[in-house]
Structures are given as C-alpha cells and as structure tokens.
Design a protein around this motif. Structure first.
Motif, PDB file in Angstrom:
ATOM      1  N   ALA A  67       0.707  -1.050   0.135  1.00 58.23           N
ATOM      2  CA  ALA A  67      -0.005   0.138  -0.064  1.00 58.23           C
ATOM      3  C   ALA A  67       0.791   1.247  -0.041  1.00 58.23           C
ATOM      4  CB  ALA A  67      -0.962   0.107   1.039  1.00 58.23           C
ATOM      5  N   GLY A  68       2.147   1.249   0.388  1.00 61.23           N
ATOM      6  CA  GLY A  68       3.047   2.376   0.441  1.00 61.23           C
ATOM      7  C   GLY A  68       2.949   2.914   1.653  1.00 61.23           C
ATOM      8  N   GLU A  69       4.010   3.788   2.091  1.00 65.92           N
ATOM      9  CA  GLU A  69       4.189   4.430   3.219  1.00 65.92           C
ATOM     10  C   GLU A  69       4.459   6.040   3.117  1.00 65.92           C
ATOM     11  OE1 GLU A  69       5.342   1.097   3.471  1.00 65.92           O
ATOM     12  OE2 GLU A  69       3.317   1.076   3.993  1.00 65.92           O
ATOM     13  N   GLY A  70       5.423   6.211   1.967  1.00 69.61           N
ATOM     14  CA  GLY A  70       5.611   7.556   1.739  1.00 69.61           C
ATOM     15  C   GLY A  70       6.666   8.302   2.579  1.00 69.61           C
ATOM     16  N   LYS A  71       7.497   7.425   3.109  1.00 71.16           N
ATOM     17  CA  LYS A  71       8.618   7.870   3.965  1.00 71.16           C
ATOM     18  C   LYS A  71       9.453   9.126   3.728  1.00 71.16           C
ATOM     19  CE  LYS A  71      11.264   4.647   5.649  1.00 71.16           C
ATOM     20  NZ  LYS A  71      12.598   4.966   4.461  1.00 71.16           N
ATOM     21  N   PRO A 373      12.279  11.137  21.669  1.00 71.84           N
ATOM     22  CA  PRO A 373      10.771  11.517  21.720  1.00 71.84           C
ATOM     23  C   PRO A 373      10.291  11.082  20.091  1.00 71.84           C
ATOM     24  CG  PRO A 373      12.043  13.519  21.784  1.00 71.84           C
ATOM     25  CD  PRO A 373      13.203  12.412  22.332  1.00 71.84           C
ATOM     26  N   VAL A 374       9.143  10.627  20.176  1.00 73.38           N
ATOM     27  CA  VAL A 374       8.408  10.419  18.924  1.00 73.38           C
ATOM     28  C   VAL A 374       7.056  11.156  18.512  1.00 73.38           C
ATOM     29  CG1 VAL A 374       7.408   8.187  17.821  1.00 73.38           C
ATOM     30  CG2 VAL A 374       9.318   8.092  19.377  1.00 73.38           C
ATOM     31  N   VAL A 375       7.149  11.449  17.132  1.00 71.78           N
ATOM     32  CA  VAL A 375       5.918  12.200  16.562  1.00 71.78           C
ATOM     33  C   VAL A 375       5.371  11.021  15.537  1.00 71.78           C
ATOM     34  CG1 VAL A 375       4.757  14.040  15.310  1.00 71.78           C
ATOM     35  CG2 VAL A 375       6.674  14.508  17.172  1.00 71.78           C
ATOM     36  N   VAL A 376       4.105  10.685  15.536  1.00 69.43           N
ATOM     37  CA  VAL A 376       3.753   9.895  14.441  1.00 69.43           C
ATOM     38  C   VAL A 376       3.178  10.869  13.382  1.00 69.43           C
ATOM     39  CG1 VAL A 376       1.611   8.352  13.720  1.00 69.43           C
ATOM     40  CG2 VAL A 376       3.140   8.175  16.060  1.00 69.43           C
ATOM     41  N   ALA A 377       3.507  10.582  12.112  1.00 70.06           N
ATOM     42  CA  ALA A 377       3.064  11.157  10.768  1.00 70.06           C
ATOM     43  C   ALA A 377       2.156  10.383  10.264  1.00 70.06           C
ATOM     44  CB  ALA A 377       4.194  11.768  10.239  1.00 70.06           C
ATOM     45  N   ILE A 378       0.946  10.515  10.038  1.00 70.08           N
ATOM     46  CA  ILE A 378      -0.086   9.823   8.971  1.00 70.08           C
ATOM     47  C   ILE A 378       0.147  10.400   7.897  1.00 70.08           C
ATOM     48  CG2 ILE A 378      -2.279   8.872   8.562  1.00 70.08           C
ATOM     49  CD1 ILE A 378      -0.870   7.816  11.032  1.00 70.08           C
ATOM     50  N   ASN A 379       0.419   9.891   6.654  1.00 62.02           N
ATOM     51  CA  ASN A 379       0.349  10.099   5.169  1.00 62.02           C
ATOM     52  C   ASN A 379      -0.804  10.053   4.786  1.00 62.02           C
ATOM     53  OD1 ASN A 379       1.054  10.892   2.824  1.00 62.02           O
ATOM     54  ND2 ASN A 379       2.456   9.170   2.429  1.00 62.02           N
ATOM     55  N   ARG A 380      -1.408  11.046   4.738  1.00 64.60           N
ATOM     56  CA  ARG A 380      -2.937  11.125   4.316  1.00 64.60           C
ATOM     57  C   ARG A 380      -3.498  10.965   3.128  1.00 64.60           C
ATOM     58  NH1 ARG A 380      -7.567  15.166   6.864  1.00 64.60           N
ATOM     59  NH2 ARG A 380      -9.618  13.766   6.198  1.00 64.60           N
ATOM     60  N   PHE A 381      -4.429   9.891   2.622  1.00 64.89           N
ATOM     61  CA  PHE A 381      -4.707   9.488   1.266  1.00 64.89           C
ATOM     62  C   PHE A 381      -6.324   9.978   1.501  1.00 64.89           C
ATOM     63  CE2 PHE A 381      -1.223   6.970   1.437  1.00 64.89           C
ATOM     64  CZ  PHE A 381      -0.745   6.945   0.004  1.00 64.89           C
ATOM     65  N   TYR A 382      -6.876  10.475   0.153  1.00 69.54           N
ATOM     66  CA  TYR A 382      -8.241  10.831  -0.002  1.00 69.54           C
ATOM     67  C   TYR A 382      -9.340   9.779   0.527  1.00 69.54           C
ATOM     68  CZ  TYR A 382      -8.784   8.337  -4.265  1.00 69.54           C
ATOM     69  OH  TYR A 382      -8.846   7.324  -5.081  1.00 69.54           O
ATOM     70  N   SER A 404       0.121  13.660  13.711  1.00 74.12           N
ATOM     71  CA  SER A 404      -0.046  14.794  12.803  1.00 74.12           C
ATOM     72  C   SER A 404      -0.515  14.160  11.436  1.00 74.12           C
ATOM     73  CB  SER A 404       1.030  15.700  12.446  1.00 74.12           C
ATOM     74  OG  SER A 404       0.848  16.673  11.345  1.00 74.12           O
ATOM     75  N   LEU A 405      -1.654  14.435  10.924  1.00 72.47           N
ATOM     76  CA  LEU A 405      -2.086  14.122   9.642  1.00 72.47           C
ATOM     77  C   LEU A 405      -1.622  14.918   8.514  1.00 72.47           C
ATOM     78  CD1 LEU A 405      -6.052  13.777  10.285  1.00 72.47           C
ATOM     79  CD2 LEU A 405      -4.304  12.013  10.090  1.00 72.47           C
ATOM     80  N   ALA A 406      -0.741  14.533   7.843  1.00 75.72           N
ATOM     81  CA  ALA A 406       0.044  15.280   6.777  1.00 75.72           C
ATOM     82  C   ALA A 406      -0.290  14.994   5.364  1.00 75.72           C
ATOM     83  CB  ALA A 406       1.573  14.650   6.733  1.00 75.72           C
ATOM     84  N   GLU A 407      -0.582  16.169   4.674  1.00 74.72           N
ATOM     85  CA  GLU A 407      -1.148  16.013   3.404  1.00 74.72           C
ATOM     86  C   GLU A 407      -0.066  16.655   2.515  1.00 74.72           C
ATOM     87  OE1 GLU A 407      -5.633  16.878   2.819  1.00 74.72           O
ATOM     88  OE2 GLU A 407      -5.084  18.165   4.594  1.00 74.72           O
ATOM     89  N   ILE A 408       1.111  16.237   2.815  1.00 77.30           N
ATOM     90  CA  ILE A 408       2.252  16.655   1.917  1.00 77.30           C
ATOM     91  C   ILE A 408       2.185  16.172   0.520  1.00 77.30           C
ATOM     92  CG2 ILE A 408       4.769  16.158   1.728  1.00 77.30           C
ATOM     93  CD1 ILE A 408       4.754  16.343   4.822  1.00 77.30           C
ATOM     94  N   PHE A 409       1.792  15.068   0.328  1.00 75.01           N
ATOM     95  CA  PHE A 409       2.012  14.505  -1.146  1.00 75.01           C
ATOM     96  C   PHE A 409       1.203  15.417  -2.157  1.00 75.01           C
ATOM     97  CE2 PHE A 409       0.301  12.060  -4.898  1.00 75.01           C
ATOM     98  CZ  PHE A 409       1.270  11.395  -5.211  1.00 75.01           C
ATOM     99  N   ALA A 410      -0.009  15.819  -1.733  1.00 71.36           N
ATOM    100  CA  ALA A 410      -0.889  16.850  -2.569  1.00 71.36           C
ATOM    101  C   ALA A 410      -0.633  18.358  -2.237  1.00 71.36           C
ATOM    102  CB  ALA A 410      -2.515  16.405  -2.077  1.00 71.36           C
ATOM    103  N   LYS A 411       0.008  18.652  -1.109  1.00 73.48           N
ATOM    104  CA  LYS A 411       0.272  20.088  -0.947  1.00 73.48           C
ATOM    105  C   LYS A 411       1.509  20.421  -0.867  1.00 73.48           C
ATOM    106  CE  LYS A 411      -4.619  20.429   1.100  1.00 73.48           C
ATOM    107  NZ  LYS A 411      -5.251  20.567   2.101  1.00 73.48           N
TER     108      LYS A 411
END
Length: 556
Positions: A67-71, A373-382, A404-411
């Motif tokens: 499914a891919g993660e997008g690291k 310390p850790v921050v979770v980044a959710i690579n958000r899909f539509y 954090s919900l990250a919309e980096i791929f699209a924005k």
C-alpha cells in the motif's frame, strides 16, 4: 492527475549557486555538475567545524507494505514545511539505486509535491557516485583474481574468497556464477557471486568514513579471503587501496540539490536497510547539521531495520544525538497489517485498522527504547475516513505520542505545517536521552539476541552450523566487539515476510554471519534475504522512455 515526473518537470528550479548562496556556501566551495546539482568541497567541512550543530530529526516508518507509506515524501515535505513555519531546515537523504528505479519503484526522490529535483538526474546517474563505488569494489575483485593467477604469493585459497563483485542493478542470474572458465589465461575457475552495489562493503565504508584518510584505512581493513593455512587476507595485502581511494575521492564529496520548493537537500550514499545499514553518509548528515537549524534525515524501510541501524551503527560511530523521531504510517498500510487484501484497502474497515495498529504501537515503543521522543506522521490519502482518522488519534493518545495528519503529497510544504510545528514543539519540550540499544562489547550472539528480543519481539535466535562457524572465525580475528548489521526482510518484524502486524512465538534464524571490518560491523543474514535482488515480472524499466530531444517519461 499529473505524475511525479510531470510535476518535477514543470517546476522552475533555482540555479544550484543560488541554493548554495542561501546556505552561506561560497562558489569556491561548490563544484557544479551542470546548473542544478553540485558537490560540496572538502574545504567546507573545515570552515564549518566550529559552528554549532542544529537539531537532528530522523524519519522512519512502520513495516512497508504494497500500500505504500511515503517515508521519503514525508521527509522531503517536512523539510519544506519547516520553511513554511520560519525554520531553517536542510534535508539529508540517500541517493537512489538503479536497481529499484528499474525494478519495482521506478524512482526514489519523494513523490507528488514533495520531491527532490532534478529527479531524472537523481534517479539515474546523478553525479556518478554509484559508478565510482562499483568501480572501486570491482577493482579490488580484479586485483584479487589477478594475484591468484600471477603466482598467488599470498597463498590465497580460492575457495575462501569472501569479497564479491557488485553491480547497481537487480540481476538475479548473477547471484551464483562460475568465473575463470576457458583457457588458463582466463584466470582460476572458481565459484563467485555478485551483490547489488548498495549492499557492498565499499558503499558502507564511504557512508561511514569521516575523510579520505579514514576511507583508505577502512578500505585496507576489508577481509577478502583466507590462505590455505587459514590466515586472513585483507585488502591492504593486495596493495590496491590507494587506487580504490583515487576512484572514490570525488564520490566522497556530498551532493547538493533542492526540493520542489527550493529547500536545500544533501544527497549522498545509498545503502539499503534490509541488506545493509540503510543510512545516508555521515559526512552529509554532519554538513546538514552545520548548515541548518534542523537536519531532516531518514533511514530505510521500517524502524526495525533502518532506524535501529541508524541508532546502533551510524550514531554510535559518528557521535550523533537524535532529537526526535518521526514515524510514518498510512491508514491503508495499517489496514493491510490488520488483514485487509490489497484491492480492498480503500474501503473503510475500522476493525481491521484497530487490529493493524499493533504494528504502529510496536514501532513507537521500539523508538522510545532508544530514549528519543516520537511524533507519528500519518501520510493522508483521500480515501481515509473521519472514523478511521479518529482510531489513529485514539491510538496515539493511548500510547502518549503526538500525531499529525500530513497532506504533503498533495500540498507540499503547506500540507505539513502541523507536523513541522509538532516536531519543533516536541524537541523544545523533551530532552533526548538517546543511547544505543546494546553495548558493542557484548558478544555477537548476545547483541543479536538483544536486537531480536527488544526490536523484533522474537523469543530467541537460532544459529545454523554455518553461522556458528563464521562467528567463531570472527571472534578468533578479534572482531567480536563491533556493532551488528542485520540483513532481514523489511516486510515483517520477524524474518518471515508473511507475518504481519506484531508476530508472536517465533525465533529469528541466522543462517550466516560476515565480517565487514572496513565498515566496522558484522553482518548477520537471516531468513531468505538476498544481497542481489531480482526484477519483478513487469519491471518499471518497461515504462520508462526517452524522446528525440532527451525528455524522459515513465520514471514513476
């Protein structure tokens, strides 16, 4: 919808001299390779040596899935997002290997609106580092075979040759070969094999060496074979390490490029994390720490591989102290870990998602064991639903980490503002207590057992007869007290790629162990992992093309 390469080709790049100028790098410390990429001079290290380091942020991920993660996308976007909130960040990444570029991935410079450019150059020949590493590696192999052909003064037993030729391409037919066939002028016939360049010890050496003197000293320590009476033969004994260093002198210089939003990126070195140590070069990371207030770097595959090696090998050798870990996941990948078939991952499935979050929780716990310390980044899909997002928020609240919900791929950078701010806040409010997971002075078996139990969550480690023999040889040579680099499948916490989520009631099987004395670690081969990948049924190369004026298409 535009493809990655179409997005990249439509972007107006700044000249690399402008990117360097914005970092305070003078033209005399820049060695341009065309208009948009350059190497950074040796003199720059000396000019910056007294400058205070910035904060070090490692981007890692859950176990990769189809499914891919997008690291890499998150890494690139986070650096861009730092600029959006007024922070000075420099990206430090690995160079792509031609193997995956023409194999499955079709490109490895990020994706969407979070890419490193010029992506065609980066994904193909770039500045020639991969070719230089391949040439230096194979020069040693040629010198070794020539020595045995020309009288064999060192009394080398050809059956014990340990150093392999390499090629930066997936080519399974080279895994096991016979060389020297034909007349006696063609060399001594023997069994041999190739590995992919990014798995070679020369690659690891380049990524861990501090300067050219250290590089040469490490090359000299490469164990190449044994004599007929069982004595070790090192590369130094063959007298070619000066020539190898000459081939690598320019490859030792880190490469400067930019992101789609003109954020500076230093790309250098490219070891895989499943069969090597999975981090960009120490030199690139050190430069990024000097040039920026934040260095954003990544380690390959899931945190059980890349991040563990980043902490236990790279940070140990380089004296680095990470300030924060960003752990990347997607809701689709977590549903896959929860048992959802690939063709159904876009459908909402709360039950499977909750089941799959065990993989996320385990990776978070593993990173916290290193005191960072850790921050979770959710690579958000539509296709992610609000109900599914709520599950992730609840899970992260339960285990006490920011999400954090990250919309980096699209924005691009705009889609990661929240992630960037949370990373900065976590760094400001939490002092890193970083420490490696094991003491390097433990025995090889003790270190492997600790990694297996603490990181993979295995019950124990089983050693084959070959592994036992190799460990004894390494101990007899006096190299038992160096770090471990585990070669393991990336798809599972275990050594069985089919075991998703958080496997239980299993042992890790170590089938062989190899000394990489130049790199400074011991490689432990587990399961069915191979150091020369093969191509899929339909390689990405089948979709790549180039027109009459040199425009490339199909590169992801």
């Amino acid at each position: 919808m535009l493809t990655d390469i179409e997005i990249a080709q439509q972007t107006e790049m700044l000249k690399i001299t402008e990117i360097a100028k914005n970092l305070g790098i003078s033209e005399e410390d820049l060695e341009p390779y065309g208009h948009y990429k350059a190497k950074l001079s040796e003199g720059l290290f000396k000019k910056l040596e007294n400058k205070e380091d910035g904060k070090l942020v490692l981007v890692t991920a859950i176990n990769p899935t189809p499914a891919g993660e997008g690291k890499t996308t998150i890494s690139v976007g986070l650096a861009e997002s730092m600029a959006k909130i007024g922070k000075n960040a420099v990206l430090a990444l690995r160079e792509p290997s031609l193997g995956p570029v023409f194999g499955i991935k079709g490109g490895a410079a990020g994706g969407g609106y979070a890419q490193v450019i010029p992506m065609e150059d980066i994904n193909l020949h770039f500045t020639g580092d991969m070719h230089a590493i391949t040439a230096a590696n194979n020069l040693l192999c040629a010198i070794l075979d020539n020595h045995m052909q020309q009288g064999n003064d060192l009394n080398i037993d050809q059956r014990t040759v340990m150093f392999k030729r390499c090629l930066d391409m997936n080519d399974r037919v080279l895994r096991d070969i016979i060389v020297g066939l034909g007349s006696k002028f063609n060399g001594i016939p023997r069994e041999d094999s190739f590995q992919i360049t990014v798995a070679s010890e020369v690659m690891a050496i380049l990524c861990l060496a501090s300067d050219l003197d250290d590089l040469k000293a490490r090359l000299e320590r490469i164990l190449v074979a044994y004599t007929y009476d069982g004595k070790p033969v090192f590369a130094k004994d063959l007298g070619c390490c000066g020539a190898m260093t000459a081939l690598l002198k320019d490859a030792m210089k880190p490469n400067l490029v930019q992101t789609l939003e003109n954020t500076p990126a230093i790309m250098h070195g490219g070891p895989f994390a499943n069969i090597a140590h999975g981090c960009n070069s120490v030199r690139a990371t050190r430069l990024a720490l000097k040039l920026g207030d934040y260095c954003i770097t990544e380690a390959g595959f899931g945190s059980d591989l890349g991040a563990e090696k980043f902490f236990d090998i790279k940070c140990r050798f380089a004296g680095l102290k990470p300030n924060c870990v960003v752990l990347v996941a997607t809701i689709r990948a977590l549903k896959y870990n929860g048992g959802v078939p690939r063709d159904q991952l876009t459908n909402e499935n709360i039950e499977a998602l909750k089941k799959g979050t065990v993989n996320l929780k385990t990776h978070v716990e593993n990173m916290q064991k290193f005191g960072v310390p850790v921050v979770v980044a959710i690579n958000r899909f539509y296709t992610d639903t609000e109900a599914e997002i709520a599950v992730i928020r609840e899970t992260c609240e339960e285990i006490g980490v920011q999400v954090s919900l990250a919309e980096i791929f699209a924005k691009g950078g705009e889609g990661g503002r929240d992630l960037a701010q949370k990373v900065c806040d976590v760094i400001s409010n939490n002092e890193s207590q970083f420490k490696p997971i094991y003491d390097e002075n433990l025995s090889i078996k003790e270190k492997l057992l600790m990694i297996a139990k603490e990181i993979y969550r295995a019950d124990g480690v089983a050693f084959t007869a070959q592994a036992e023999k190799s460990i004894k040889q390494i101990n007899d040579l006096g190299y038992g007290n160096i770090p471990i680099c585990v070669a393991k499948t990336q798809y599972s916490l275990s050594d069985d790629p089919s075991k998703l989520g958080k496997p239980e009631n299993f042992e890790i099987t170590v089938r062989d162990v190899k000394l990489s004395a130049g790199a400074g670690f011991v490689v432990a081969y587990t399961g069915d992992i191979m150091t020369m990948p093969g191509l899929p049924k339909v390689p990405a190369a089948n979709k790549i093309d180039c027109d009459n004026v040199g425009n490339i298409s199909g590169l992801f």
